[in-house]
Write a protein that holds these residues in place. Structure first.
Motif, mmCIF file in Angstrom:
data_model
loop_
_atom_site.group_PDB
_atom_site.id
_atom_site.type_symbol
_atom_site.label_atom_id
_atom_site.label_comp_id
_atom_site.label_asym_id
_atom_site.label_seq_id
_atom_site.Cartn_x
_atom_site.Cartn_y
_atom_site.Cartn_z
ATOM 1 N N SER A 227 47.366 38.807 32.943
ATOM 2 C CA SER A 227 46.044 39.389 33.263
ATOM 3 C C SER A 227 45.714 38.717 34.770
ATOM 4 O O SER A 227 46.188 37.772 35.279
ATOM 5 C CB SER A 227 45.008 38.945 32.334
ATOM 6 N N LEU A 228 45.135 39.822 35.384
ATOM 7 C CA LEU A 228 44.601 39.147 36.740
ATOM 8 C C LEU A 228 43.264 38.850 36.695
ATOM 9 O O LEU A 228 42.258 39.648 36.254
ATOM 10 C CB LEU A 228 44.931 40.230 37.757
ATOM 11 N N PRO A 229 42.664 37.799 37.453
ATOM 12 C CA PRO A 229 43.521 36.867 38.245
ATOM 13 C C PRO A 229 43.907 35.590 37.469
ATOM 14 O O PRO A 229 44.605 34.770 38.097
ATOM 15 C CB PRO A 229 42.428 36.494 39.345
ATOM 16 N N GLN A 230 43.766 35.450 36.197
ATOM 17 C CA GLN A 230 43.682 34.339 35.632
ATOM 18 C C GLN A 230 45.342 34.047 35.213
ATOM 19 O O GLN A 230 45.846 32.985 34.781
ATOM 20 C CB GLN A 230 43.207 34.572 34.129
ATOM 21 N N ARG A 231 46.250 35.161 35.054
ATOM 22 C CA ARG A 231 47.760 35.096 34.871
ATOM 23 C C ARG A 231 47.914 34.435 33.492
ATOM 24 O O ARG A 231 48.761 33.890 33.190
ATOM 25 C CB ARG A 231 48.265 34.119 35.970
ATOM 26 N N LYS A 232 47.039 35.083 32.643
ATOM 27 C CA LYS A 232 47.249 34.517 31.177
ATOM 28 C C LYS A 232 48.013 35.830 30.695
ATOM 29 O O LYS A 232 47.815 36.947 30.720
ATOM 30 C CB LYS A 232 46.135 34.486 30.512
ATOM 31 N N GLY A 401 39.139 53.461 29.237
ATOM 32 C CA GLY A 401 39.886 52.459 28.247
ATOM 33 C C GLY A 401 41.163 52.394 28.302
ATOM 34 O O GLY A 401 41.661 51.646 27.385
ATOM 35 N N VAL A 402 41.864 52.764 29.174
ATOM 36 C CA VAL A 402 43.170 52.577 29.229
ATOM 37 C C VAL A 402 43.750 51.375 30.300
ATOM 38 O O VAL A 402 43.010 51.645 31.406
ATOM 39 C CB VAL A 402 43.971 53.844 29.999
ATOM 40 N N ARG A 403 44.220 50.546 30.154
ATOM 41 C CA ARG A 403 44.537 49.388 30.945
ATOM 42 C C ARG A 403 45.708 49.592 31.727
ATOM 43 O O ARG A 403 46.817 49.937 31.417
ATOM 44 C CB ARG A 403 44.708 48.133 30.170
ATOM 45 N N LEU A 404 45.716 49.475 33.352
ATOM 46 C CA LEU A 404 46.514 49.948 34.175
ATOM 47 C C LEU A 404 47.438 48.455 34.500
ATOM 48 O O LEU A 404 46.714 47.437 34.537
ATOM 49 C CB LEU A 404 45.946 50.214 35.718
ATOM 50 N N VAL A 405 48.704 48.762 34.751
ATOM 51 C CA VAL A 405 49.676 47.525 34.560
ATOM 52 C C VAL A 405 50.487 47.712 36.192
ATOM 53 O O VAL A 405 50.975 48.909 36.055
ATOM 54 C CB VAL A 405 50.640 47.240 33.488
ATOM 55 N N ILE A 419 44.451 42.164 43.190
ATOM 56 C CA ILE A 419 43.238 41.823 42.737
ATOM 57 C C ILE A 419 42.176 42.712 43.370
ATOM 58 O O ILE A 419 41.087 42.836 42.789
ATOM 59 C CB ILE A 419 43.122 40.213 43.079
ATOM 60 N N ASP A 420 42.156 42.664 44.759
ATOM 61 C CA ASP A 420 41.261 43.502 45.423
ATOM 62 C C ASP A 420 41.193 44.902 44.805
ATOM 63 O O ASP A 420 40.053 45.576 44.962
ATOM 64 C CB ASP A 420 41.486 43.724 46.985
ATOM 65 N N LEU A 421 42.195 45.682 44.368
ATOM 66 C CA LEU A 421 41.968 46.772 43.625
ATOM 67 C C LEU A 421 41.389 46.694 42.018
ATOM 68 O O LEU A 421 41.301 47.834 41.659
ATOM 69 C CB LEU A 421 43.357 47.447 43.527
ATOM 70 N N ASP A 422 41.141 45.505 41.686
ATOM 71 C CA ASP A 422 40.562 45.278 40.326
ATOM 72 C C ASP A 422 41.476 45.880 39.335
ATOM 73 O O ASP A 422 41.179 46.270 38.317
ATOM 74 C CB ASP A 422 39.158 46.269 40.294
ATOM 75 N N LEU A 423 42.602 45.406 39.802
ATOM 76 C CA LEU A 423 43.797 45.857 38.557
ATOM 77 C C LEU A 423 43.831 44.718 37.465
ATOM 78 O O LEU A 423 43.789 43.587 37.743
ATOM 79 C CB LEU A 423 45.186 45.944 39.405
ATOM 80 N N PRO A 424 43.594 45.259 36.185
ATOM 81 C CA PRO A 424 43.536 44.159 35.246
ATOM 82 C C PRO A 424 44.781 43.554 34.761
ATOM 83 O O PRO A 424 44.588 42.229 34.377
ATOM 84 C CB PRO A 424 43.023 45.111 34.062
ATOM 85 N N LEU A 425 46.077 44.122 34.913
ATOM 86 C CA LEU A 425 47.292 43.611 34.445
ATOM 87 C C LEU A 425 48.164 43.672 35.604
ATOM 88 O O LEU A 425 48.404 44.745 36.434
ATOM 89 C CB LEU A 425 47.782 44.057 33.079
#
Length: 475
Positions: A227-232, A401-405, A419-425
């Motif tokens: 995950s971004l930005p936590q990198r978990k 509700g679809v998570r983009l990677v 991260i600036d694009l608000d990308l979740p993964l």
């Protein structure tokens, strides 16, 4: 009259006769020349007229085709307007049905969602048809412009009157009197490519090595999706590797070979069995991370393959929510009724994802309606389209509700842009390279032998474990 006075008269009469004969011969020769040249002039005029008729016919046919395409474009535009009005009516109905006071959002009406999905799909299909029709009309316009600008064909030059042709020389016969045979050249053989045989032999040997590695050298590597930005770690992706001796093959090397030999479905079956073992191992360790695997497009056309996946989940209920199947973007666009039904039956028990995106022409709402929970897009494609609609696409995926990677992240400098694009993964070697799964994780667990009971009255001494045991707990 004396003889001397008659000679001049006789001489002048002979001159007039000679002049008359010469005039008659000249007139006859002119008539003969005119008679011989008339067919040649007629042929030249016919050729010029035929060329003009052909060019005119081509121009008329092209104009008729352009008009027919224009009529089709107007018809499709009307249908597109009708569909747009239907979509506006549905949106207006949805707005009227929404409560004025903010309240908890209820579940969407299935019929409304299905209607919106159908209208969106039809609009997308008609949009593609209109674009293709516009390209065809533009090509026809260019062709008409070129025909109008081209100069008219020049008439063929008149053929001069035929001259006397000398007869061909007699054929020279051999001394024995036999008729000479006509020389016919033999067909030329294709040029020999130096080293072609050795290259084909090397390719065949390499194909054999890859097939042998599939039979006994299949390895499973896991790469995390963070995950971004936590990198978990959000979930893992299982990657196939083939190993034969000291050589290891990556998918770019062995997938074309397996496709040629029709063994891609066999690879998917072997990998799904190993992914099942990895998921169970993670569950035993208390991890909630799922494992994703990208199927080959050929496996979807294998009869009963998707139903076999459903039976696999039924045999292992602990896999519910821990297994994600990824399909290429082309496969999601070309699903038939049977494949769509089989995936709809699986969506309640396993996760579905879109993989190997070739463009950003994605419909998040339609993907969510099919049960897709993740969509993987190359980082180069996302960053190239940044500022030209990529932000809107990321927001649309978040609303659906679809998570983009973002996959293939190889540079640390790309992470702030994502991260600036608000990308979740995101996924890539920057976060973690693929790591091999130990063979004991993939092997079925052996029955543990009971340890002997300690003698009564003696306190068992604490077992001392080497530090390597703690290091082996990692997957």
């Amino acid at each position: 009259m004396t003889p001397t006075s008659r000679r001049p008269a006789g001489g002048s009469s002979a001159g007039r006769v000679a002049f008359s004969l010469a005039a008659l011969l000249g007139s006859g020769l002119c008539l003969v020349v005119a008679f011989l040249a008339a067919p040649a002039l007629a042929v030249a005029a016919g050729l010029g007229l035929g060329a003009a008729l052909v060019s005119g016919t081509v121009a008329v046919l092209a104009l008729r085709r352009a008009r027919r395409l224009a009529v089709q474009a107007e018809t499709l535009s009307g249908e597109l307007d009708a569909l747009s009005q239907r979509l506006l009516a549905l949106e207006r109905r949805a707005a009227e049905a929404a409560p004025a006071v903010p309240a908890p959002v209820p579940a969407a009406d299935p019929r409304l969602v299905e209607g919106l999905s159908e209208v969106t799909a039809e609009i997308g299909l008609l949009g593609g048809i209109v674009r293709e029709l516009a390209v065809a009309v533009a090509a026809q316009d260019d062709e008409l412009t070129r025909l109008k600008a081209a100069p008219p064909p020049r008439p063929a030059p008149p053929v001069p009157p035929p001259a006397a042709v000398a007869p061909p020389p007699p054929a020279i016969l051999p001394r024995d009197g036999a008729v000479p045979r006509r020389f016919v050249p033999e067909p030329a053989l294709p040029p020999l490519v130096p080293g072609a045989g050795r290259r084909a032999e090397a390719e065949a040997r390499r194909d054999g090595d890859i097939l042998d590695a599939l039979d006994g050298g299949l390895e499973v590597h896991l790469q995390p999706v963070v995950s971004l930005p936590q990198r978990k770690v959000a979930f893992y992706e299982a990657l196939a590797r083939l190993r034969l001796g000291e050589e290891r093959f990556v998918p770019a090397e062995f997938m074309p070979v397996l496709e040629r030999h029709g063994r891609t479905t066999e690879l998917d079956r072997l990998m799904l069995a190993r992914v099942t073992a990895v998921s169970r191992h993670l569950a035993v360790r208390g991890s909630d991370a799922a494992v994703a695997y990208a199927l080959s497009p050929h496996s979807l056309f294998e009869p009963g393959f998707l139903r076999a996946v459903g039976r696999l989940v039924e045999l292992h209920p602990e896999l519910a929510g821990r297994l994600i199947l990824a399909l290429p973007q082309r496969s999601w666009r070309t699903l038939d009724a049977e494949q769509a039904g089989a995936l709809a039956a699986l969506r309640e028990r396993i996760g579905l994802a879109l993989d190997r995106a070739i463009d950003l022409r994605l419909d998040p709402a339609a993907l969510a309606a099919r049960g897709v929970g993740h969509a993987k897009v190359g980082v180069e494609l996302l960053l190239r389209e940044a500022g030209r609609g990529a932000e809107d696409l990321v927001a649309a995926f978040a609303r659906s509700g679809v998570r983009l990677v973002a996959e293939g992240v190889e540079r640390e400098a790309d992470v702030p842009d994502l991260i600036d694009l608000d990308l979740p993964l995101a996924q890539g070697s920057v976060f973690s390279p693929p790591r091999i799964v130990r063979p004991e994780v993939l092997s079925p667990p052996a029955a543990a032998e009971p340890e002997p009971a300690p003698p009564p009255g003696d306190d068992p001494a604490p077992a001392r474990r080497p530090f390597r045991d703690f290091l082996r707990r990692a997957v």
